[in-house]
Design an enzyme around this catalytic site. Structure first.
Site, mmCIF file in Angstrom:
data_model
loop_
_atom_site.group_PDB
_atom_site.id
_atom_site.type_symbol
_atom_site.label_atom_id
_atom_site.label_comp_id
_atom_site.label_asym_id
_atom_site.label_seq_id
_atom_site.Cartn_x
_atom_site.Cartn_y
_atom_site.Cartn_z
ATOM 1 N N MET A 176 1.244 -1.051 0.152
ATOM 2 C CA MET A 176 -0.045 -0.117 0.401
ATOM 3 C C MET A 176 1.283 1.247 0.253
ATOM 4 O O MET A 176 0.318 2.769 -0.698
ATOM 5 C CB MET A 176 -0.657 0.063 1.416
ATOM 6 C CG MET A 176 -0.098 -0.126 3.011
ATOM 7 S SD MET A 176 -1.471 0.277 3.745
ATOM 8 C CE MET A 176 -0.362 0.095 5.220
ATOM 9 N N CYS A 184 9.839 3.788 0.534
ATOM 10 C CA CYS A 184 8.275 4.686 -0.320
ATOM 11 C C CYS A 184 8.736 4.282 -1.634
ATOM 12 O O CYS A 184 8.118 4.152 -2.278
ATOM 13 C CB CYS A 184 6.994 5.198 0.522
ATOM 14 S SG CYS A 184 6.360 5.071 1.411
HETATM 15 N N1 LIG Z 1 4.878 -7.428 6.378
HETATM 16 C C1 LIG Z 1 3.761 -6.511 5.943
HETATM 17 O O1 LIG Z 1 3.420 -5.784 6.839
HETATM 18 C C2 LIG Z 1 4.052 -5.756 4.203
HETATM 19 C C3 LIG Z 1 3.127 -4.952 3.746
HETATM 20 C C4 LIG Z 1 2.955 -4.451 1.932
HETATM 21 C C5 LIG Z 1 3.764 -5.246 1.554
HETATM 22 N N2 LIG Z 1 5.161 -6.020 2.146
HETATM 23 C C6 LIG Z 1 6.327 -7.335 1.175
HETATM 24 O O2 LIG Z 1 6.242 -8.200 0.976
HETATM 25 C C7 LIG Z 1 6.984 -9.031 0.556
HETATM 26 C C8 LIG Z 1 7.809 -10.289 1.727
HETATM 27 O O3 LIG Z 1 7.677 -9.341 2.930
HETATM 28 P P1 LIG Z 1 7.321 -9.847 4.158
HETATM 29 O O4 LIG Z 1 6.075 -8.974 4.884
HETATM 30 O O5 LIG Z 1 7.089 -11.361 4.189
HETATM 31 O O6 LIG Z 1 8.877 -10.067 4.742
HETATM 32 P P2 LIG Z 1 9.790 -10.951 5.233
HETATM 33 O O7 LIG Z 1 9.227 -12.273 6.118
HETATM 34 O O8 LIG Z 1 11.065 -9.951 5.971
HETATM 35 O O9 LIG Z 1 10.147 -11.520 3.395
HETATM 36 C C9 LIG Z 1 10.913 -10.908 2.761
HETATM 37 C C10 LIG Z 1 11.560 -12.224 2.142
HETATM 38 O O10 LIG Z 1 12.883 -11.876 1.427
HETATM 39 C C11 LIG Z 1 13.577 -12.676 1.337
HETATM 40 N N3 LIG Z 1 14.811 -10.961 0.694
HETATM 41 C C12 LIG Z 1 15.114 -10.350 1.223
HETATM 42 N N4 LIG Z 1 16.134 -9.512 0.505
HETATM 43 C C13 LIG Z 1 16.051 -10.434 -0.119
HETATM 44 C C14 LIG Z 1 17.767 -10.552 -1.502
HETATM 45 N N5 LIG Z 1 18.383 -10.222 -1.563
HETATM 46 N N6 LIG Z 1 18.092 -12.078 -2.432
HETATM 47 C C15 LIG Z 1 16.536 -12.282 -2.312
HETATM 48 N N7 LIG Z 1 15.420 -12.619 -1.091
HETATM 49 C C16 LIG Z 1 15.194 -11.719 -0.490
HETATM 50 C C17 LIG Z 1 13.742 -12.116 2.886
HETATM 51 O O11 LIG Z 1 14.768 -13.868 3.077
HETATM 52 P P3 LIG Z 1 15.485 -13.273 4.458
HETATM 53 O O12 LIG Z 1 14.509 -14.261 5.330
HETATM 54 O O13 LIG Z 1 16.713 -14.304 4.691
HETATM 55 O O14 LIG Z 1 15.879 -11.808 4.450
HETATM 56 C C18 LIG Z 1 12.823 -12.647 3.182
HETATM 57 O O15 LIG Z 1 12.737 -13.985 2.998
HETATM 58 C C19 LIG Z 1 7.301 -7.878 0.267
HETATM 59 O O16 LIG Z 1 8.296 -7.497 -1.087
HETATM 60 C C20 LIG Z 1 7.790 -6.422 1.367
HETATM 61 O O17 LIG Z 1 7.180 -5.325 0.841
HETATM 62 C C21 LIG Z 1 4.465 -6.335 2.779
#
Ligand SMILES: NC(=O)c1ccc[n+]([C@@H]2O[C@H](COP(=O)([O-])OP(=O)(O)OC[C@H]3O[C@@H](n4cnc5c(N)ncnc54)[C@H](OP(=O)(O)O)[C@@H]3O)[C@@H](O)[C@H]2O)c1
Length: 301
Positions: A154, A167
């Protein structure tokens, strides 16, 4: 739905970096439950295969699931994985059905508190990682007339104070996805963006320890003039606000999983998905549709 004559093994690509995925990735487990074909491509030099998440997925012993690990910031690793995928396809000329760009990192901090290195680090994963992965996989996706699903936020539609490093990357993902959607339309490839709301409580994007670590580093690296002008009290108040935010959010990620599933399997996927609670949905509508003078007053000032 992916057409039945498509290769039954490689339908979905999920990526992460070495040592990632200490737990199964939520959307891939949903796919397994749904009995769909999944490839969860984590990262992979063989030495990284000891990762708990990889072990768990490999332990499923599914002939439709393979794990490959990579860092989306490294072109060589991405190219290697493209080759791994291509050579795993029964008929590479039929291509690959879906790519989900999920990898993301996040940080916070007001503009004056955020170093240039931090801006670049976040963009390297969230924005350039998405661009790099997409460009590398497009030849295969085009052949399948398949799907690209980009996980934005969002915060890719509306900005928030103290979130500029995040952002700007998600706004970039949105613009990239729009351009790609226009270009791919005549070629039969569908591009969707998923814009999750606040699911912090359910994921490991932030933790109290991580917030404190970021805050300590940030304060330590602040230019003296910024430290003096804002003062420690103001800084600590902002960090406390961020800690409160990080204890919030939905713990049920199923709306996000459903959105990704729909984007990959529906005959008519949406351009944008908004898995978020009513508060954030309304806020996003107000922020994106009303004049800034009104929305700023309601939500920002
Ligand atoms: N959580 C929220 O509230 C939220 C809201 C809006 C959007 N999102 C988006 O949803 C997506 C997933 O995030 P999440 O919330 O599930 O967080 P998360 O649990 O931290 O998952 C992010 C994943 O991305 C991996 N990652 C980070 N850097 C990387 C790299 N250089 N190469 C390959 N993989 C990499 C991480 O690996 P490691 O575990 O090794 O770090 C982790 O598995 C992201 O794009 C985030 O911006 C999340």
């Amino acid at each position: 739905m992916p057409s039945p004559d498509r290769d039954p093994v490689l339908q979905l690509l999920v990526v992460s970096k070495p040592q990632a995925l200490a737990r199964p990735w939520p959307w891939s487990s949903d796919w397994r439950q749904g009995g769909k074909e999944v490839v969860d491509q984590q990262l992979s030099p063989p030495q990284d295969k000891g990762d708990a998440g990889v072990k768990e997925l490999d332990g499923l012993k599914s002939d439709r699931l393979r794990t490959v690990q990579l860092n989306v910031c490294k072109s060589e690793e991405v190219e290697k994985v493209v080759e791994t995928v291509r050579s795993s396809l029964e008929d590479p000329e039929k291509g690959l059905w879906g790519l989900v760009n999920n990898a993301g990192i996040s940080t916070f901090g007001e503009v004056e508190f955020t170093s240039m290195e931090t801006y670049k680090e976040v963009a390297e994963v969230n924005l350039w990682g998405t661009v790099r992965m997409t460009k590398s996989f497009l030849p295969l996706i085009r052949r399948a007339k398949g799907r690209v699903v980009n996980i934005s936020s969002m915060l890719g539609r509306m900005a928030n104070p103290a979130r500029s490093p995040y952002c700007i990357t998600k706004f970039g993902v949105e613009a990239f996805s729009d351009c790609l959607r226009y270009e791919m339309h005549p070629l039969g490839v569908k591009v969707s963006v998923v814009e999750p709301g606040n699911f912090i409580a359910a994921t490991s994007l932030y933790s109290p320890e991580r917030i404190q670590a970021i805050a300590d580093k940030m304060w330590h690296e602040l230019p003296e003039v910024v430290r003096q002008d804002y003062g420690r009290k103001y800084f600590d108040e902002k960090i406390a606000k961020m800690e409160t935010y990080c204890n919030s959010g939905s713990t049920d990620t199923s709306p996000v999983i459903s959105a990704v599933t729909h984007a990959l399997t529906s005959a008519s996927p949406y351009t944008r998905y908004h898995p978020m609670d009513y508060y954030w949905w309304l806020r996003m509508q107000v922020m994106t549709h009303l004049p800034a003078a009104v929305s700023d007053r309601i939500y920002i000032h």
